[in-house]
Design a protein around this motif. Structure first.
Motif, PDB file in Angstrom:
ATOM      1  N   GLU A 173       0.856  -1.203   0.003  1.00 22.80           N
ATOM      2  CA  GLU A 173       0.080  -0.001   0.195  1.00 22.80           C
ATOM      3  C   GLU A 173       0.910   1.293  -0.029  1.00 22.80           C
ATOM      4  OE1 GLU A 173      -3.011   0.642  -0.248  1.00 22.80           O
ATOM      5  OE2 GLU A 173      -4.054  -1.340  -0.098  1.00 22.80           O
ATOM      6  N   ARG A 174       1.867   1.243   0.737  1.00 27.63           N
ATOM      7  CA  ARG A 174       2.857   2.335   1.004  1.00 27.63           C
ATOM      8  C   ARG A 174       3.510   2.656  -0.542  1.00 27.63           C
ATOM      9  NH1 ARG A 174       4.534   0.669   6.129  1.00 27.63           N
ATOM     10  NH2 ARG A 174       6.261  -0.376   5.326  1.00 27.63           N
ATOM     11  N   MET A 175       3.726   1.480  -1.198  1.00 25.67           N
ATOM     12  CA  MET A 175       4.413   1.496  -2.311  1.00 25.67           C
ATOM     13  C   MET A 175       3.545   2.262  -3.550  1.00 25.67           C
ATOM     14  SD  MET A 175       6.423  -2.034  -2.824  1.00 25.67           S
ATOM     15  CE  MET A 175       8.025  -2.512  -1.891  1.00 25.67           C
ATOM     16  N   ILE A 176       2.382   1.716  -3.735  1.00 27.87           N
ATOM     17  CA  ILE A 176       1.482   2.252  -4.553  1.00 27.87           C
ATOM     18  C   ILE A 176       1.071   3.750  -4.196  1.00 27.87           C
ATOM     19  CG2 ILE A 176       0.728  -0.168  -5.248  1.00 27.87           C
ATOM     20  CD1 ILE A 176      -1.906   0.442  -3.740  1.00 27.87           C
ATOM     21  N   ARG A 177       1.194   4.130  -3.073  1.00 26.02           N
ATOM     22  CA  ARG A 177       0.684   5.527  -2.864  1.00 26.02           C
ATOM     23  C   ARG A 177       1.900   6.393  -2.887  1.00 26.02           C
ATOM     24  NH1 ARG A 177      -2.812   3.182   2.064  1.00 26.02           N
ATOM     25  NH2 ARG A 177      -4.726   3.052   0.976  1.00 26.02           N
ATOM     26  N   MET A 184       5.068   5.248 -12.411  1.00 28.67           N
ATOM     27  CA  MET A 184       5.584   3.842 -12.718  1.00 28.67           C
ATOM     28  C   MET A 184       4.558   2.536 -12.604  1.00 28.67           C
ATOM     29  SD  MET A 184       9.234   4.104 -10.594  1.00 28.67           S
ATOM     30  CE  MET A 184       8.391   4.446  -8.956  1.00 28.67           C
ATOM     31  N   LEU A 185       3.414   2.594 -12.188  1.00 29.63           N
ATOM     32  CA  LEU A 185       2.518   1.805 -12.086  1.00 29.63           C
ATOM     33  C   LEU A 185       1.229   1.966 -13.246  1.00 29.63           C
ATOM     34  CD1 LEU A 185       1.919   1.192  -8.201  1.00 29.63           C
ATOM     35  CD2 LEU A 185       3.456   0.114  -9.894  1.00 29.63           C
ATOM     36  N   SER A 186       0.914   0.829 -13.702  1.00 28.77           N
ATOM     37  CA  SER A 186      -0.057   0.739 -14.682  1.00 28.77           C
ATOM     38  C   SER A 186      -1.346   1.221 -13.961  1.00 28.77           C
ATOM     39  CB  SER A 186      -0.199  -0.741 -15.419  1.00 28.77           C
ATOM     40  OG  SER A 186       0.821  -0.784 -16.241  1.00 28.77           O
ATOM     41  N   ASP A 187      -1.441   0.608 -12.646  1.00 25.64           N
ATOM     42  CA  ASP A 187      -2.835   0.750 -11.856  1.00 25.64           C
ATOM     43  C   ASP A 187      -2.505   0.698 -10.479  1.00 25.64           C
ATOM     44  OD1 ASP A 187      -5.216   1.390 -11.412  1.00 25.64           O
ATOM     45  OD2 ASP A 187      -5.971  -0.492 -12.128  1.00 25.64           O
ATOM     46  N   TYR A 197       1.680 -11.864  -3.766  1.00 22.77           N
ATOM     47  CA  TYR A 197       1.200 -10.507  -3.850  1.00 22.77           C
ATOM     48  C   TYR A 197       2.118  -9.983  -4.863  1.00 22.77           C
ATOM     49  CZ  TYR A 197      -2.205 -11.264  -0.196  1.00 22.77           C
ATOM     50  OH  TYR A 197      -3.342 -11.566   0.506  1.00 22.77           O
ATOM     51  N   VAL A 198       1.679  -9.034  -5.911  1.00 22.83           N
ATOM     52  CA  VAL A 198       2.529  -8.378  -7.004  1.00 22.83           C
ATOM     53  C   VAL A 198       1.781  -7.205  -7.215  1.00 22.83           C
ATOM     54  CG1 VAL A 198       3.353 -10.551  -7.910  1.00 22.83           C
ATOM     55  CG2 VAL A 198       1.133  -9.641  -8.762  1.00 22.83           C
ATOM     56  N   ILE A 199       2.506  -6.145  -7.969  1.00 25.30           N
ATOM     57  CA  ILE A 199       2.090  -4.914  -8.294  1.00 25.30           C
ATOM     58  C   ILE A 199       2.218  -4.876 -10.049  1.00 25.30           C
ATOM     59  CG2 ILE A 199       2.148  -3.976  -6.018  1.00 25.30           C
ATOM     60  CD1 ILE A 199       4.651  -2.533  -6.760  1.00 25.30           C
ATOM     61  N   PRO A 200       1.368  -4.064 -10.359  1.00 21.98           N
ATOM     62  CA  PRO A 200       1.449  -4.059 -12.091  1.00 21.98           C
ATOM     63  C   PRO A 200       2.557  -2.761 -12.299  1.00 21.98           C
ATOM     64  CG  PRO A 200      -0.708  -2.961 -11.297  1.00 21.98           C
ATOM     65  CD  PRO A 200      -0.027  -3.756 -10.037  1.00 21.98           C
ATOM     66  N   VAL A 201       3.656  -3.071 -12.934  1.00 16.86           N
ATOM     67  CA  VAL A 201       4.595  -2.152 -13.166  1.00 16.86           C
ATOM     68  C   VAL A 201       4.611  -1.986 -14.566  1.00 16.86           C
ATOM     69  CG1 VAL A 201       7.046  -1.411 -12.814  1.00 16.86           C
ATOM     70  CG2 VAL A 201       5.869  -2.788 -10.966  1.00 16.86           C
ATOM     71  N   LYS A 202       4.845  -0.557 -15.102  1.00 15.60           N
ATOM     72  CA  LYS A 202       4.946  -0.409 -16.556  1.00 15.60           C
ATOM     73  C   LYS A 202       6.302  -1.040 -17.014  1.00 15.60           C
ATOM     74  CE  LYS A 202       2.240   3.695 -16.665  1.00 15.60           C
ATOM     75  NZ  LYS A 202       2.122   5.290 -16.869  1.00 15.60           N
ATOM     76  N   GLN A 203       6.709  -1.367 -18.041  1.00 15.77           N
ATOM     77  CA  GLN A 203       7.494  -2.117 -18.663  1.00 15.77           C
ATOM     78  C   GLN A 203       9.145  -1.591 -18.517  1.00 15.77           C
ATOM     79  OE1 GLN A 203       7.940  -5.200 -19.931  1.00 15.77           O
ATOM     80  NE2 GLN A 203       9.742  -5.040 -21.164  1.00 15.77           N
ATOM     81  N   GLU A 204       8.902   0.040 -18.698  1.00 20.29           N
ATOM     82  CA  GLU A 204       9.862   0.755 -18.862  1.00 20.29           C
ATOM     83  C   GLU A 204      10.479   1.033 -17.290  1.00 20.29           C
ATOM     84  OE1 GLU A 204       6.554   3.546 -19.529  1.00 20.29           O
ATOM     85  OE2 GLU A 204       7.205   1.722 -19.997  1.00 20.29           O
ATOM     86  N   TYR A 205       9.607   0.607 -16.158  1.00 17.47           N
ATOM     87  CA  TYR A 205      10.239   0.788 -14.966  1.00 17.47           C
ATOM     88  C   TYR A 205      10.331  -0.352 -14.208  1.00 17.47           C
ATOM     89  CZ  TYR A 205       8.643   5.591 -16.000  1.00 17.47           C
ATOM     90  OH  TYR A 205       8.491   6.737 -16.413  1.00 17.47           O
ATOM     91  N   ARG A 206      10.761  -1.452 -14.884  1.00 18.83           N
ATOM     92  CA  ARG A 206      10.889  -2.696 -14.203  1.00 18.83           C
ATOM     93  C   ARG A 206      12.049  -2.837 -13.355  1.00 18.83           C
ATOM     94  NH1 ARG A 206      12.566  -6.893 -18.956  1.00 18.83           N
ATOM     95  NH2 ARG A 206      12.733  -8.219 -17.340  1.00 18.83           N
ATOM     96  N   GLY A 207      13.035  -2.096 -13.811  1.00 19.24           N
ATOM     97  CA  GLY A 207      14.208  -2.166 -12.601  1.00 19.24           C
ATOM     98  C   GLY A 207      14.076  -1.298 -11.075  1.00 19.24           C
ATOM     99  N   GLN A 208      13.048  -0.617 -11.287  1.00 18.73           N
ATOM    100  CA  GLN A 208      12.818   0.486 -10.060  1.00 18.73           C
ATOM    101  C   GLN A 208      12.288  -0.322  -8.559  1.00 18.73           C
ATOM    102  OE1 GLN A 208      13.462   3.584 -10.329  1.00 18.73           O
ATOM    103  NE2 GLN A 208      14.001   3.358 -12.361  1.00 18.73           N
ATOM    104  N   THR A 222       2.774  -3.972 -19.604  1.00 16.72           N
ATOM    105  CA  THR A 222       2.795  -4.085 -17.836  1.00 16.72           C
ATOM    106  C   THR A 222       3.308  -5.480 -17.392  1.00 16.72           C
ATOM    107  OG1 THR A 222       0.596  -2.963 -17.762  1.00 16.72           O
ATOM    108  CG2 THR A 222       1.165  -4.168 -16.167  1.00 16.72           C
ATOM    109  N   LEU A 223       3.907  -5.407 -16.380  1.00 18.78           N
ATOM    110  CA  LEU A 223       4.537  -6.410 -15.770  1.00 18.78           C
ATOM    111  C   LEU A 223       4.151  -6.706 -14.253  1.00 18.78           C
ATOM    112  CD1 LEU A 223       8.473  -6.136 -17.026  1.00 18.78           C
ATOM    113  CD2 LEU A 223       6.662  -7.513 -17.902  1.00 18.78           C
ATOM    114  N   PHE A 224       3.978  -7.769 -14.035  1.00 25.33           N
ATOM    115  CA  PHE A 224       3.303  -7.932 -12.520  1.00 25.33           C
ATOM    116  C   PHE A 224       4.614  -8.518 -11.744  1.00 25.33           C
ATOM    117  CE2 PHE A 224      -0.407  -8.576 -15.076  1.00 25.33           C
ATOM    118  CZ  PHE A 224      -1.328  -7.846 -14.533  1.00 25.33           C
ATOM    119  N   ILE A 225       5.157  -7.428 -10.796  1.00 30.06           N
ATOM    120  CA  ILE A 225       6.261  -7.782 -10.123  1.00 30.06           C
ATOM    121  C   ILE A 225       6.175  -7.986  -8.667  1.00 30.06           C
ATOM    122  CG2 ILE A 225       8.576  -6.630  -9.469  1.00 30.06           C
ATOM    123  CD1 ILE A 225       8.369  -5.370 -12.269  1.00 30.06           C
ATOM    124  N   GLU A 226       6.835  -8.883  -8.062  1.00 30.05           N
ATOM    125  CA  GLU A 226       6.626  -9.117  -6.779  1.00 30.05           C
ATOM    126  C   GLU A 226       7.955  -8.342  -6.291  1.00 30.05           C
ATOM    127  OE1 GLU A 226       7.384 -12.460  -3.436  1.00 30.05           O
ATOM    128  OE2 GLU A 226       7.247 -13.038  -5.531  1.00 30.05           O
TER     129      GLU A 226
END
Length: 784
Positions: A173-177, A184-187, A197-208, A222-226
């Motif tokens: 929650e802290r990350m997505i807020r 950096m997030l698609s949603d 548990y994962v969050i949807p990250v845009k392709q260009e920010y995969r390394g963040q 969109t990549l679903f990254i843990e």
């Protein structure tokens, strides 16, 4: 019973209707396997079960049959060491609960004194398993979810799971807020991939965020990254879930072992509930078709009262009386097509199949059905295209097969016998086939439109003609079966009603032979006679109803008359009694005055003379009759037809004609005959004169008992014995008061006598005699 006839007579459609009333898969399966029986005892038992269930439905409207499952596969798997699933445990617990509810339902019926021996016997074999049901309810809820209460270990694991999930969600929650999240997030959502548990990250920010990529969107944007920050927490969550699953399997295995231990009891519960569900399935079906329980016989007799075809709507089906196997064993139904002959055949055949399957039949009470070893039916056009058979050939194939197998225990149904070929040859074949089957002793019903068969019933013993009524006025059949009346052609009448000229009709009639005309005239005369007979029968029924009403009115008036008479008589007696009581009071006053004079003037008037005078006055008092009736049961005489009796409620004598029930007799009183309860009858004398014997003498009011008992000089024990006997005699004589002379002496005898009298239940009070009565040497006793 062969499957072909079941299909021909549409027994499978009856089973489909039955299935609609089954409460469970168990009942559904029983209906699917239902077949007519040929065993008399089994059929009778099946109908007793159905009738008992219909009685319960009539009284209660329902039976608690919800929540029943076929758990036999689950139990058998548990018995071989298998582990049941949560949903299977839910079904086991639900079935146990259903058996418990049904047991309570039976107990309530028994408390209400409902006679249900069959259901009581079935449920009496069920062994309740409340502990197993409770164990399952602690582990699994109604939706098949494992509860935290299943074990302490599971509760601890799930507490840790929820805490871990809370920490993961808090970090995500802290990350997505965060301020960069929107870029950096698609949603801004938290989702799950591969149970992590994962969050949807845009392709260009995969390394963040670092961490592990579990999935990507279909577009690849969109990549679903843990995130790396929660990988360790997800690992811990995974371990806890594995522990949870291990604990759940352990709980379910232990619970499966409990099911294994109670396996036999569970299988018995299933079998009993299957029987009960099937009982009520048949009963509900019977209620839906307004069916009744037939009487089953082993003599292949059929007597259906107002029978309807069960697959036709109740308000549209025509009810017919069908009788077979008593005076005649074969029926030949003649008449035109579309008149209802085939429906009559199917009604008889299908009703017989239903009765032999233990089902209620669509007929009125009092119907009777025989047990047939086999039922054969040649009905409808069964032309075989594959064999290139004509209609006639198809029928003959069936008939040949029937003739090979038919015997005296068969019911045979022929529809349009001999149809599809030359009329003369077809009629001749029909007669020959009927002779063959009739000769075996089988029960036969055949329909035909050949006029040659109209005379068949008149030339053969045990055969009767019948027809289906046709209304010429409306040009339509009434579908009413007429036994004893052959069908006739209505072609001329119908043609005339439709407008064909009289000239054409008369020329047509001239081409018909004299014999045919005579037969048609005879049939027309029979129909007219039948209609007249039905009208006269209806008039007779109406007269009988009126006579019964008048009879009831007369009985009511007679009872009112005699009740009024008794009331007036009692009032008159009461008035007379009041007059006498007044006279007694005056006499009592006179006696008091005499006693006073005796004391004052020492007049020589004896006390016992005064008591005797008062008793005579009391005897003069009229005894009132009460409304209580004497019961015949009070007499040892066994009532018989011809005995003279008194009807207590009417206060009239009469003679017994016959016993109409266990507690009622038909009694002739003058010109009236009526039913009277035996408790309302008093025996007077038998029809034959009976020798009378002298009655034994019994002490009563005329038995002489002195008004005084003198005990002076008696020993104590002997004196008390004499007092006891004297008191009984005085009570029997009806004395209101007596005197016991015991003298003064030491007072022991006086004290003993008075103690005895004080404890006697019939003594009202005691006192010493007055100065003129003997003083303390005499005890005066007054009775209740």
């Amino acid at each position: 019973m062969n499957s072909k006839v079941l299909k021909t007579l549409e027994f499978d459609k009856i089973k489909e209707l039955l299935k609609q009333f089954a409460a469970s898969a168990l009942g559904h399966a029983r209906v699917s396997s239902l077949m007519p029986s040929v065993d008399y005892e089994e059929i009778t038992a099946l109908h007793e079960e159905t009738d008992e269930a219909m009685t319960i439905l009539r009284l209660k409207g329902h039976a608690p049959l919800g929540g029943i499952f076929d758990i036999r596969p689950h139990v058998k798997r548990a018995q071989i060491g298998g582990m049941l699933s949560p949903s299977e445990f839910v079904q086991v617990a639900s079935t146990i609960r259903a058996s418990r509810k049904l047991t309570l339902f039976v107990e309530e019926l028994l408390e209400e004194e409902v006679d249900i021996p069959l259901l009581q016997g079935k449920m009496g074999t069920v062994i309740p398993l409340p502990h197993l049901e409770q164990d399952i309810r602690k582990v699994v809820d109604d939706n098949g979810e494992i509860l935290d209460t299943a074990s302490e270990t599971l509760r601890t694991i799930r507490t840790q799971l929820r805490a871990n999930e809370g920490r993961i969600r808090e970090k995500l929650e802290r990350m997505i807020r965060s301020s960069n999240a929107q870029k950096m997030l698609s949603d801004a959502i938290i989702t799950i991939r591969n149970d992590r548990y994962v969050i949807p990250v845009k392709q260009e920010y995969r390394g963040q965020y670092g961490g592990i990529i579990h999935d990507q969107s279909s577009s690849g944007q969109t990549l679903f990254i843990e995130p790396e920050a929660i990988v360790q927490l997800n690992n811990q969550l995974r371990e806890l879930r594995l522990k949870e699953q291990t604990e759940i399997e352990k709980i379910l295995q232990e619970l499966s072992e409990s099911v294994q231990e109670s396996g036999e009891e569970l299988l018995l519960i299933v079998n009993v509930l299957s029987d009960v569900d099937f009982m009520f399935t048949k009963a509900k079906f019977g209620r839906s078709i307004k069916g009744s329980k037939p009487t089953i016989n082993n003599e292949r007799r059929v007597k259906l009262n107002k029978a309807r075809h069960p697959l036709l709507p109740i308000d549209e089906a025509v009810a017919n009386d069908i009788e077979l196997g008593n005076e005649f064993s074969s029926i030949v139904i003649t008449g035109p097509n579309t008149g209802g002959k085939t429906v009559t055949l199917k009604t008889l055949g299908l009703t017989s199949l239903m009765a032999q399957a233990g089902l209620p039949i669509p007929a009125l009470d009092g119907s009777e059905v025989g047990v047939f070893r086999t039922i054969y039916a040649d009905i409808g056009d069964e032309q075989s295209i594959e064999q290139s058979l004509s209609t006639f050939s198809s029928h003959m194939v069936n008939i040949v097969d029937i003739l090979k197998k038919v015997d005296h225990e068969s019911l045979v149904l022929f529809d349009e016998l001999g149809a599809g070929t030359d009329p003369q040859e077809g009629a001749a074949l029909a007669i020959s086939i009927l002779d063959e089957v009739h000769g075996t002793g089988a029960r036969v019903v055949a329909t035909t439109h050949y006029p040659e068969l109209k005379a068949y019933g008149y030339n053969r013993e045990g055969v009767v003609n019948a027809s289906v009524e046709f209304n010429v006025e409306t040009l339509s059949p009434t579908y009413k079966l007429l036994l004893g009346v052959p069908g006739r052609s209505n072609a001329f009448d119908i043609s005339k009603r439709l407008g064909l000229s009289d000239g054409v009709i008369q020329r047509a009639k001239s081409h018909i032979g004299t014999d045919s005309k005579e037969v048609e005239n005879m049939i027309a005369s029979l129909e007219d006679s039948r209609r007249q007979g039905e009208r006269e029968l209806e008039e007779a029924h109406e007269l009988l109803r009126q006579a019964e009403k008048m009879h009831k009115d007369m009985q009511k008036q007679m009872m009112e008359y005699y009740e009024k008479k008794d009331t007036l008589y009692e009032k008159a007696q009461q008035k007379a009694s009041e007059v006498v009581e007044k006279a007694k009071a005056e006499a009592e006053q006179v006696i008091k005055d005499l006693r006073k004079m005796q004391q004052e003037k020492s007049a020589q008037i004896k006390e016992h003379e005064l008591i005797q005078a008062k008793k005579q006055l009391e005897d003069a008092t009229p005894k009132l009759k009460t409304g209580q009736k004497k019961k015949a049961a009070g007499s040892n005489h066994e009532l018989k037809a011809g005995d003279e009796v008194k009807v207590l409620s009417f206060d009239q004598k009469g003679h017994l004609i016959e016993r109409v029930s266990a507690k009622e007799w038909q009694v002739q009183m003058g010109i009236m005959k009526m039913k009277v309860k035996e408790s309302d009858l008093e025996f007077i004398q038998s029809q034959q004169k009976v020798e009378t014997k002298p009655l034994a003498t019994v002490k009563g009011k005329d038995f002489h008992v002195s008004l005084e008992l003198d005990l002076r000089g008696e020993r104590f024990e002997n004196a008390l014995s004499r007092v006891e006997k004297y008191i009984d005699d005085a009570l029997l004589a009806g004395y209101p008061r007596v005197s016991i002379i015991h003298g003064k002496g030491t007072g022991a005898l006086r004290q003993g006598v008075q103690e005895y009298l004080k404890n006697h239940r019939s003594v009202k009070n005691i006192r010493f005699g007055d100065a003129g009565e003997g003083g303390t040497g005499v005890t005066v006793v007054q009775f209740k």
